[in-house]
Design a protein around this motif. Structure first.
Motif, PDB file in Angstrom:
ATOM      1  N   GLY A  11      66.021 100.822  34.474  1.00 38.87           N
ATOM      2  CA  GLY A  11      67.166 101.398  34.985  1.00 38.87           C
ATOM      3  C   GLY A  11      66.848 102.941  34.927  1.00 38.87           C
ATOM      4  O   GLY A  11      65.887 103.602  34.185  1.00 38.87           O
ATOM      5  N   VAL A  12      67.768 103.812  35.496  1.00 41.83           N
ATOM      6  CA  VAL A  12      67.597 105.348  35.497  1.00 41.83           C
ATOM      7  C   VAL A  12      67.897 105.670  34.195  1.00 41.83           C
ATOM      8  O   VAL A  12      68.990 105.613  33.522  1.00 41.83           O
ATOM      9  CB  VAL A  12      68.573 106.130  36.691  1.00 41.83           C
ATOM     10  CG1 VAL A  12      68.376 107.273  36.484  1.00 41.83           C
ATOM     11  CG2 VAL A  12      68.642 105.407  37.751  1.00 41.83           C
ATOM     12  N   PRO A  13      66.814 106.623  33.559  1.00 41.68           N
ATOM     13  CA  PRO A  13      67.069 106.751  32.061  1.00 41.68           C
ATOM     14  C   PRO A  13      68.062 107.815  31.996  1.00 41.68           C
ATOM     15  O   PRO A  13      68.361 108.836  32.817  1.00 41.68           O
ATOM     16  CB  PRO A  13      65.552 107.208  31.632  1.00 41.68           C
ATOM     17  CG  PRO A  13      65.396 107.658  33.006  1.00 41.68           C
ATOM     18  CD  PRO A  13      65.480 106.875  34.014  1.00 41.68           C
ATOM     19  N   GLY A  14      68.826 108.165  30.520  1.00 41.73           N
ATOM     20  CA  GLY A  14      69.730 109.088  30.401  1.00 41.73           C
ATOM     21  C   GLY A  14      69.764 110.017  29.221  1.00 41.73           C
ATOM     22  O   GLY A  14      70.250 110.933  28.930  1.00 41.73           O
ATOM     23  N   VAL A  15      68.591 109.408  28.297  1.00 40.78           N
ATOM     24  CA  VAL A  15      68.597 110.106  27.126  1.00 40.78           C
ATOM     25  C   VAL A  15      68.068 111.558  27.241  1.00 40.78           C
ATOM     26  O   VAL A  15      68.695 112.558  26.634  1.00 40.78           O
ATOM     27  CB  VAL A  15      67.211 109.491  26.224  1.00 40.78           C
ATOM     28  CG1 VAL A  15      66.824 110.568  25.124  1.00 40.78           C
ATOM     29  CG2 VAL A  15      68.112 108.099  25.558  1.00 40.78           C
ATOM     30  N   PRO A  16      67.044 111.844  28.282  1.00 38.11           N
ATOM     31  CA  PRO A  16      66.719 113.320  28.340  1.00 38.11           C
ATOM     32  C   PRO A  16      67.988 114.067  28.661  1.00 38.11           C
ATOM     33  O   PRO A  16      68.287 115.292  28.214  1.00 38.11           O
ATOM     34  CB  PRO A  16      65.545 113.467  29.331  1.00 38.11           C
ATOM     35  CG  PRO A  16      64.946 112.240  29.111  1.00 38.11           C
ATOM     36  CD  PRO A  16      66.087 111.381  28.930  1.00 38.11           C
ATOM     37  N   ALA A  17      68.636 113.473  29.649  1.00 36.58           N
ATOM     38  CA  ALA A  17      69.994 114.490  30.211  1.00 36.58           C
ATOM     39  C   ALA A  17      71.033 114.524  29.245  1.00 36.58           C
ATOM     40  O   ALA A  17      71.422 115.559  28.938  1.00 36.58           O
ATOM     41  CB  ALA A  17      70.226 113.914  31.546  1.00 36.58           C
ATOM     42  N   GLY A  18      70.923 113.406  28.381  1.00 35.61           N
ATOM     43  CA  GLY A  18      72.055 113.428  27.563  1.00 35.61           C
ATOM     44  C   GLY A  18      71.796 114.251  26.294  1.00 35.61           C
ATOM     45  O   GLY A  18      72.841 115.110  25.836  1.00 35.61           O
ATOM     46  N   ALA A  19      70.899 114.426  25.685  1.00 39.52           N
ATOM     47  CA  ALA A  19      70.239 115.477  24.959  1.00 39.52           C
ATOM     48  C   ALA A  19      70.526 116.751  25.306  1.00 39.52           C
ATOM     49  O   ALA A  19      71.166 117.515  24.533  1.00 39.52           O
ATOM     50  CB  ALA A  19      68.925 115.289  24.467  1.00 39.52           C
ATOM     51  N   GLY A  20      70.191 116.992  26.627  1.00 43.81           N
ATOM     52  CA  GLY A  20      70.331 118.418  27.027  1.00 43.81           C
ATOM     53  C   GLY A  20      71.902 118.833  27.298  1.00 43.81           C
ATOM     54  O   GLY A  20      72.380 120.021  26.972  1.00 43.81           O
ATOM     55  N   GLU A  21      72.809 117.769  27.743  1.00 50.27           N
ATOM     56  CA  GLU A  21      74.038 118.228  27.816  1.00 50.27           C
ATOM     57  C   GLU A  21      74.715 118.484  26.420  1.00 50.27           C
ATOM     58  O   GLU A  21      75.709 119.037  26.334  1.00 50.27           O
ATOM     59  CB  GLU A  21      74.792 117.099  28.676  1.00 50.27           C
ATOM     60  CG  GLU A  21      76.187 117.314  28.978  1.00 50.27           C
ATOM     61  CD  GLU A  21      76.587 118.776  30.035  1.00 50.27           C
ATOM     62  OE1 GLU A  21      77.541 118.939  30.032  1.00 50.27           O
ATOM     63  OE2 GLU A  21      75.505 119.084  30.524  1.00 50.27           O
ATOM     64  N   ILE A  22      74.429 117.631  25.565  1.00 47.70           N
ATOM     65  CA  ILE A  22      75.095 117.673  24.257  1.00 47.70           C
ATOM     66  C   ILE A  22      74.625 119.082  23.632  1.00 47.70           C
ATOM     67  O   ILE A  22      75.703 119.803  23.003  1.00 47.70           O
ATOM     68  CB  ILE A  22      74.454 116.562  23.229  1.00 47.70           C
ATOM     69  CG1 ILE A  22      75.211 115.202  23.795  1.00 47.70           C
ATOM     70  CG2 ILE A  22      75.270 116.799  21.857  1.00 47.70           C
ATOM     71  CD1 ILE A  22      74.324 113.965  22.972  1.00 47.70           C
ATOM     72  N   HIS A  23      73.600 119.412  23.765  1.00 46.97           N
ATOM     73  CA  HIS A  23      73.167 120.615  23.240  1.00 46.97           C
ATOM     74  C   HIS A  23      73.854 121.857  24.170  1.00 46.97           C
ATOM     75  O   HIS A  23      74.247 122.897  23.554  1.00 46.97           O
ATOM     76  CB  HIS A  23      71.551 120.908  23.163  1.00 46.97           C
ATOM     77  CG  HIS A  23      71.256 122.199  22.897  1.00 46.97           C
ATOM     78  ND1 HIS A  23      70.806 123.269  23.832  1.00 46.97           N
ATOM     79  CD2 HIS A  23      70.458 122.641  21.746  1.00 46.97           C
ATOM     80  CE1 HIS A  23      70.519 124.124  22.981  1.00 46.97           C
ATOM     81  NE2 HIS A  23      70.241 123.935  21.576  1.00 46.97           N
ATOM     82  N   ARG A  24      73.966 121.639  25.224  1.00 48.81           N
ATOM     83  CA  ARG A  24      74.406 122.951  26.242  1.00 48.81           C
ATOM     84  C   ARG A  24      75.881 122.958  25.780  1.00 48.81           C
ATOM     85  O   ARG A  24      76.468 124.224  25.542  1.00 48.81           O
ATOM     86  CB  ARG A  24      74.501 122.429  27.631  1.00 48.81           C
ATOM     87  CG  ARG A  24      74.805 123.450  28.650  1.00 48.81           C
ATOM     88  CD  ARG A  24      74.895 122.770  30.015  1.00 48.81           C
ATOM     89  NE  ARG A  24      75.994 121.960  30.022  1.00 48.81           N
ATOM     90  CZ  ARG A  24      77.436 122.428  30.316  1.00 48.81           C
ATOM     91  NH1 ARG A  24      77.712 123.768  30.309  1.00 48.81           N
ATOM     92  NH2 ARG A  24      78.283 121.452  30.535  1.00 48.81           N
ATOM     93  N   ARG A  25      76.515 121.954  25.312  1.00 48.13           N
ATOM     94  CA  ARG A  25      78.270 122.010  25.060  1.00 48.13           C
ATOM     95  C   ARG A  25      78.438 122.580  23.686  1.00 48.13           C
ATOM     96  O   ARG A  25      79.383 123.237  23.521  1.00 48.13           O
ATOM     97  CB  ARG A  25      78.574 120.632  25.271  1.00 48.13           C
ATOM     98  CG  ARG A  25      78.740 120.394  26.865  1.00 48.13           C
ATOM     99  CD  ARG A  25      79.590 118.978  26.838  1.00 48.13           C
ATOM    100  NE  ARG A  25      79.774 118.618  28.267  1.00 48.13           N
ATOM    101  CZ  ARG A  25      80.944 118.081  28.799  1.00 48.13           C
ATOM    102  NH1 ARG A  25      82.223 117.943  27.932  1.00 48.13           N
ATOM    103  NH2 ARG A  25      81.162 117.639  29.954  1.00 48.13           N
ATOM    104  N   TRP A  26      77.594 121.998  22.748  1.00 46.92           N
ATOM    105  CA  TRP A  26      78.085 122.346  21.494  1.00 46.92           C
ATOM    106  C   TRP A  26      76.807 122.960  20.597  1.00 46.92           C
ATOM    107  O   TRP A  26      77.218 123.046  19.472  1.00 46.92           O
ATOM    108  CB  TRP A  26      78.637 121.058  20.636  1.00 46.92           C
ATOM    109  CG  TRP A  26      79.662 120.441  21.538  1.00 46.92           C
ATOM    110  CD1 TRP A  26      80.916 121.123  21.522  1.00 46.92           C
ATOM    111  CD2 TRP A  26      80.023 119.206  22.308  1.00 46.92           C
ATOM    112  NE1 TRP A  26      81.644 120.296  22.544  1.00 46.92           N
ATOM    113  CE2 TRP A  26      81.210 119.043  22.587  1.00 46.92           C
ATOM    114  CE3 TRP A  26      78.912 118.440  22.398  1.00 46.92           C
ATOM    115  CZ2 TRP A  26      81.629 118.002  23.518  1.00 46.92           C
ATOM    116  CZ3 TRP A  26      79.383 117.108  23.387  1.00 46.92           C
ATOM    117  CH2 TRP A  26      80.633 117.288  23.788  1.00 46.92           C
TER     118      TRP A  26
END
Length: 467
Positions: free
Chosen positions: A116-131
């Motif tokens: 499936g389309v992976p999400g871990v790299p994008a998720g790590a980046g978004e969590i870091h960007r927000r908080w």
């Protein structure tokens, strides 16, 4: 004269995760002034190195974040999406395999068509960007260093590896998990040649490299060569989603999380006051599904009282690796019941993952907690919440206590029980009892930080520590 109001207790800063190295990375980032998000992302990436039997950079997951200053709880969905936005031909057949935990068999499918389309790299980046508040490179660095040196494989992970070998050993996996022609054992070095290069790219180029950059292009080449339908459009259109958070009362507390496939929040809301073990079991069977699976969880609280809980998975791994980068691709499409009827390419698959926070009546944080274990996530979470909030256990004791898990199939209600869990009430209620001979991976993997301290699950080599 009125007495001075009593100050509200604050959850101590700490980290709980599924591997000692993952926990240590999170603690060191907190110590360096990082936020709960910084520490959780650093631990999340470290888990992709140290806990690769359970997760990886090409996986997906969810994060729940509690903001102490505003009292807001947010959940981010970075789970795997269904590929095929540009498909013009059907995917090649997946490869069926059989996995068994403690004699409980489960059929899976792996291969390039299961990716499936992976999400871990994008998720790590978004969590870091927000908080996050530390530089991105500082947050990625500990995982990169672990990938260079390798980590010791805990005995609990080695036992899991035996069960998952059919998915872990194909292709490059044999060089990682059986480098001397036999499966790694507990206490031996787990090393992924090239994974430090993948993390180096993530550090220098950011998550985009895994979607529109060099890693993404390599992923496309590998999947398409094996007959999968993952396309450039699938990768470039992937976005982290913010999803609704729901709440249920638990005595004087409120439990907050997303609505998961297993309906954890609805289950908690349906529990009668002062519920018994049998009443809990009956309520568990009234909701959710019965799927096995593999995940890992990280819980972090920082010195400001912010909390971040991340649960993530690789499925069981597709047996397809990115050459030269030590990255194992996910097998999420091989778990067919995670794709709900009507789900189209580009949309998210379903999941039982449920990173959770518990608040008191004033909105103050009581604990940040989550679990691994697919359908056993809900069971493990509710039993641990009960141990802490009702019975008064400290977190480590609550997680270590023996568990039960009900399963209903073909008209038979079966109760799996660990040693030390009294089977008599279940047998008396008509359950067929299956006794296990040890605390086992099957029963989930809880990690939590709260007023009751920090704890990781011994069933999966977990560790919890306060700063």
């Amino acid at each position: 004269m009125q007495a001075a109001s009593r100050p509200r207790a604050r959850v101590p800063a700490g980290v709980a995760a599924g591997h000692p190295a993952t926990t240590e990375v999170g603690l060191r980032v907190l110590e360096a002034g990082g936020s709960a998000a910084d520490a959780a992302v650093a631990a999340m990436l470290a888990g992709c190195v140290a806990e690769s039997v359970l997760t990886g950079l090409a996986g997906g997951g969810f994060a729940t974040y509690f903001n102490a200053a505003t009292g807001a709880t947010t959940c981010l969905d970075f789970f795997c999406a269904v590929p095929g936005l540009d498909s013009t031909a059907p995917a090649a057949p997946m490869v069926p395999i059989k996995i068994s935990f403690g004699g409980v068999p489960q059929r899976y499918e792996i291969g390039a068509s299961s990716v499936g389309v992976p999400g871990v790299p994008a998720g790590a980046g978004e969590i870091h960007r927000r908080w996050g508040r530390l530089p991105w490179q500082r947050v990625v660095a500990p995982a990169l260093n672990l990938a260079r040196s390798g980590v010791l494989l805990p005995g609990a992970h080695a036992r899991t590896l035996v069960s998952l070998a059919p998915a872990m050993l194909p292709g490059f996996g044999s060089a990682v998990y059986a480098p001397e022609g036999r499966l790694l054992e507990g206490g031996e070095l787990l090393h992924h040649p090239g994974l430090d290069d993948a993390l180096g790219i993530l550090s220098a180029q950011g998550p985009a490299a895994f979607y529109t950059g060099q890693v993404g292009r390599l992923m496309l080449a590998q999947v398409q060569a094996g007959g999968g339908v993952l396309s450039a459009r699938d990768l470039s259109s992937y976005r982290v989603l913010q999803v609704p958070v729901t709440a249920a009362p638990f005595g004087p507390y409120r439990v907050l999380a997303r609505e998961d496939l297993n309906e954890t929040i609805r289950t908690i809301a349906a529990l009668p006051p002062g519920f018994s073990a049998v009443q809990l079991a009956d309520t568990l069977l009234a909701y959710g599904s019965q799927r096995l699976g593999d995940t890992t969880n990280i819980a972090v609280v920082d010195d400001s009282g912010n909390a971040c809980v991340i649960t993530m998975t690789l499925g069981i791994g597709a047996g397809v690796w990115l050459p030269g980068l030590g990255v194992h691709l996910n097998s999420m499409l091989g778990e067919g019941d995670l794709i709900r009827p009507g789900t189209r390419p580009g949309e998210r698959m379903a999941s039982c993952m449920c990173p959770t926070v518990v608040l008191d009546s004033t909105g103050g944080l009581v604990m940040a907690i989550g679990s691994a274990g697919a359908t056993r996530i809900r069971t493990a979470l509710i039993e641990t919440l009960t141990n802490v909030l009702v019975h008064g256990d400290d977190m480590a004791t609550a997680i270590r206590r023996p568990r039960f898990h009900p399963v209903s199939a073909d008209g038979v209600r079966r109760m799996h029980v660990e040693p030390g869990c009294d089977p008599e009430p279940f047998a008396g209620a008509g359950y067929v009892v299956q006794r296990w001979d040890r605390l086992d991976h099957f029963f989930g993997g809880v990690s939590g930080v709260g007023l009751a301290g920090a704890g990781g699950d011994p069933r999966r080599g977990g560790v919890g520590r306060l700063l």
